[in-house]
Design a protein around this motif. Sequence first.
Motif, mmCIF file in Angstrom:
data_model
loop_
_atom_site.group_PDB
_atom_site.id
_atom_site.type_symbol
_atom_site.label_atom_id
_atom_site.label_comp_id
_atom_site.label_asym_id
_atom_site.label_seq_id
_atom_site.Cartn_x
_atom_site.Cartn_y
_atom_site.Cartn_z
ATOM 1 N N GLY A 135 0.815 -1.203 0.000
ATOM 2 C CA GLY A 135 0.000 0.000 0.000
ATOM 3 C C GLY A 135 0.856 1.263 0.000
ATOM 4 N N LEU A 136 1.927 1.207 0.780
ATOM 5 C CA LEU A 136 2.870 2.325 0.813
ATOM 6 C C LEU A 136 3.458 2.567 -0.575
ATOM 7 N N ALA A 137 3.822 1.449 -1.239
ATOM 8 C CA ALA A 137 4.393 1.577 -2.585
ATOM 9 C C ALA A 137 3.373 2.192 -3.544
ATOM 10 N N GLY A 138 2.122 1.773 -3.398
ATOM 11 C CA GLY A 138 1.076 2.322 -4.265
ATOM 12 C C GLY A 138 0.904 3.820 -4.046
ATOM 13 N N ALA A 139 0.927 4.235 -2.775
ATOM 14 C CA ALA A 139 0.799 5.652 -2.461
ATOM 15 C C ALA A 139 1.964 6.437 -3.045
ATOM 16 N N ALA A 140 3.167 5.893 -2.901
ATOM 17 C CA ALA A 140 4.356 6.579 -3.399
ATOM 18 C C ALA A 140 4.329 6.701 -4.911
ATOM 19 N N GLU A 141 3.634 5.800 -5.569
ATOM 20 C CA GLU A 141 3.563 5.849 -7.019
ATOM 21 C C GLU A 141 2.655 6.995 -7.482
ATOM 22 N N VAL A 142 1.468 7.114 -6.858
ATOM 23 C CA VAL A 142 0.579 8.202 -7.289
ATOM 24 C C VAL A 142 1.078 9.562 -6.807
ATOM 25 N N ALA A 143 1.762 9.553 -5.641
ATOM 26 C CA ALA A 143 2.293 10.830 -5.128
ATOM 27 C C ALA A 143 3.680 11.102 -5.677
ATOM 28 N N GLY A 144 4.126 10.250 -6.605
ATOM 29 C CA GLY A 144 5.472 10.406 -7.155
ATOM 30 C C GLY A 144 5.434 10.575 -8.655
ATOM 31 N N PRO A 145 5.939 9.612 -9.391
ATOM 32 C CA PRO A 145 6.097 9.780 -10.833
ATOM 33 C C PRO A 145 4.784 9.980 -11.576
ATOM 34 N N ILE A 146 3.651 9.479 -11.048
ATOM 35 C CA ILE A 146 2.419 9.560 -11.833
ATOM 36 C C ILE A 146 1.674 10.865 -11.566
ATOM 37 N N GLY A 147 1.509 11.179 -10.276
ATOM 38 C CA GLY A 147 0.926 12.469 -9.956
ATOM 39 C C GLY A 147 -0.584 12.530 -10.101
ATOM 40 N N GLN A 148 -1.205 11.430 -10.355
ATOM 41 C CA GLN A 148 -2.671 11.377 -10.358
ATOM 42 C C GLN A 148 -3.059 9.911 -10.252
ATOM 43 N N LEU A 149 -4.344 9.646 -10.041
ATOM 44 C CA LEU A 149 -4.796 8.263 -10.025
ATOM 45 C C LEU A 149 -5.263 7.917 -11.431
ATOM 46 N N GLN A 150 -4.681 6.875 -11.999
ATOM 47 C CA GLN A 150 -5.122 6.447 -13.325
ATOM 48 C C GLN A 150 -5.113 4.933 -13.393
ATOM 49 N N ARG A 151 -5.594 4.382 -14.502
ATOM 50 C CA ARG A 151 -5.738 2.936 -14.583
ATOM 51 C C ARG A 151 -4.384 2.218 -14.561
ATOM 52 N N SER A 152 -3.391 2.836 -15.194
ATOM 53 C CA SER A 152 -2.127 2.130 -15.348
ATOM 54 C C SER A 152 -1.135 2.528 -14.262
#
Lengths: 355, 503
Positions: A257-274
């Motif tokens: 879950g932490l990794a998932g949070a770091a992904e949207v709050a990091g390189p992606i910057g939004q919630l998306q399908r991929s």
Amino acid sequence: MIHLVRRDRASRRMAVAAPLLALLAAILSNLLLFVTMGKDPAAVFYALLLEPFLSWSSFSEVLLKTGPLLLIAQGLAIGFRAKVFNIGAEGQFILGAIFASAIPVYFPQATGGWIWPAMLVMGAIGGALWAVVPAFWRVRLNANEILVTLMMSLIAVQLLNYLLLGPWKDPMGFNFPQSVMFQYDAMIPILLPGTRVNASILLAFLAALLAWIYMQRSFGGYQFLVGGLAPKAATYAGFSQSRAIWLSLLIGGFAAGLAGAAEVAGPIGQLQRSISTGYGYAAIIVAYLGGLHPLGIVASAFLMAALYIGGDNAMVSADLPVAAVRVFQGSLLVCYLAAITFVRFRLVRTKVAPA
Amino acid sequence: MPAPLLSLRKMTKTYGQTVANSAIDLDVAEGSIHAILGENGAGKSTLMKLIYGVERPDEGEVLWNGIPVHLTSPAEARRLGIGMVFQHFSLFETLTVVENISLIVPGSKADLAARIRALGQDFGLTVDPFADVHALSVGERQRVEIIRCLLTEPRLLILDEPTSVLPPQAVGLLFETLRRLRAKGVSILFISHKLDEIRALCDRATILRGGRVTGDVDPRQHDSHDLARMMIGRDMPAPLHLAPMPAGEVRLELAALDHTPDDPFGIALAGVSLRLHAGEILGIAGISGNGQSELSRLISGETLLPASRRDEIRMMDQPVGNIGPAARRALGFAFVPEERLGRGAVPEMSLADNSLLTAHPLGLLKRGLIDRQAEAAFTAACIADFDVRTSGPEAEAGSLSGGNLQKFIMGREISLQPRLLFVAQPTWGVDVGAATAIRQRLVKMRNEGVAVLVISEELEELFEICDRIQVLHKGALSPSLDPRSTRPEEIGRWMIGAVGVAA
């Protein structure tokens, strides 16, 4: 005749050599595969294994991918050593991303240094909550956690789809299934200027350190090991099996879950399908390739990240199909599982008795 | 002189670094009962596997009626006329006797049933061909195995420790059968480590020690002492003396304990009651599979009772039926289980890490982290005090021999300074020297005022060390018997549930 003979004790040398041998075997067999597909093996080799390290920008992308893989794999390995098989890190990762995104989605105007840390905390909670269900069913009803975690991942994907197509869809987003772009304070600070590598990689290394202390030094980690190696000995000693199941799944879910949070709050910057490119599944390979050892996992996470980047390169420059990277990852795991046989066994050639 | 039925010349078999058999010579005469005598680990079973074609020798020669043969498989051995009854039976419990036999022996069932009855009459092997195997006693199952072998008309019958599973009365019946077979010209290879049996039954004995032949004698012309010396390489240890002790307080009490295990093949316990005092050894006798494992799991806390029935098990005068093993240990309980690998110890872990399993409260932890120094020191002390033969605390538990691992586990549990010590099968698979050391240690614990509970299949062992014996049969426990005034045959009657019936 060639026989497998059990060694008197596990071979430390083989334990270190096995992943390297597996890597070698996987490279050779895959190059062979690429040749039969009519690709130039030298070009594939260059793109897949060398190019990621040849420029600062692609190397920084390797580091960026190392973060989530390392974080998830450390969490999973703890459970795997207790023989609790959490195969649903992908779903826990997605839930982490969803929980973290709730803050910028509902408070898009909020500012302050608390936002991204709060998102990480939310994400860890979300991942752990997603793991509560399989833990509960396993402890109460002895439902196989492999199946339940896997199915929970499918549900997570649908939940993500629902949110992105419905309530959380960006109203200004031309109907694309994605959330609003997150505000500045919802993004984890960049660690290496000029790259996308952010501070969350420090969290991943911190997790590796904590995992090392927990698994190699603490009595709690020892109880996990006993439960995995000899469940009857754990019962005999009075170590609680349900505690091991709960902790295994919660730790795995927390880290994913932490990794998932770091992904949207990091390189992606939004919630998306991929948001995930199969990190949850690749981390299983990373955990095993690292010998389920916290330090080994650091190395294998880095290797797997390099393969991700190299695979992208190879698709472009060597005209490799998308599936080729997955095939490579899979064959790496298969080769490793074959190679670790030799940690406890050795080959013996026996004379055939004259008939 | 005619050639012996079976001759082995210089048979050698090694497993890795271990030489299981080294240049073994053996001659089995026509129509004789030939004993293979040796301690556990002396190489008896390996030798039998070579003869029966299960394993192939590294070197050596087999002669059958003077002609060299190559035994490449059990089928080949059976074709020559060699039959074997293994220590662990291979019968399908859900089938009848004749169904089991027809799986191997060709012929119609009616035909086979008639032959089974005929054999039974000839050799004293009475068994109902249409009985279900699960309903048969251990002795009857063994008869079925022997009948199955005999129907293939072997010239040589190998029996691997056949008496280890039998109560004393059934041993007599088995011997009678074997003598009748000898009279009909069948040779028998009889594997055992029980000296009296061999002297009573066998014409010839080959003695093995450490994979080598250390004697080839007529056992009737040597006393047990001689045979024992050949078997263990030194004199038998002196028997132990139990000094009378005043009865101390009750440390373990089972009060009409009933338990139906979750496992459908488990044995239900019914009304099990016992009281164990400080400073005494209570032995639980009985043939394995009569509820021993269920009982030991209940006493250890690996199986828990619901809180409403927690009073059915009391330790140190406290109800413990619903609390786990660690909590019972905190009260002064220690337990050595019958399975050493995988239960009493983790085979893949070092001895040092195995110390932690139960001894972690003895200062081996520092703020939740393992204190490696304390762990190694504890383990080294355990190894030294209990004479564990190993390369050191870092050796994997799985690499130790059964006897040495048992000494280590005993040492670990005794180091907990228990007030109540429970040992299941203390000397299973342990060589004579180590077994004596373990028994002496148990008696010493008793003399120091510890309450000791021992479950064992070995009646002689229980007679040697116990103040009282109770017998477990089909999940029920006999009243307490005094080994000084009770004959082994009487215990044997309890073991087969035949009390009140003329033996």
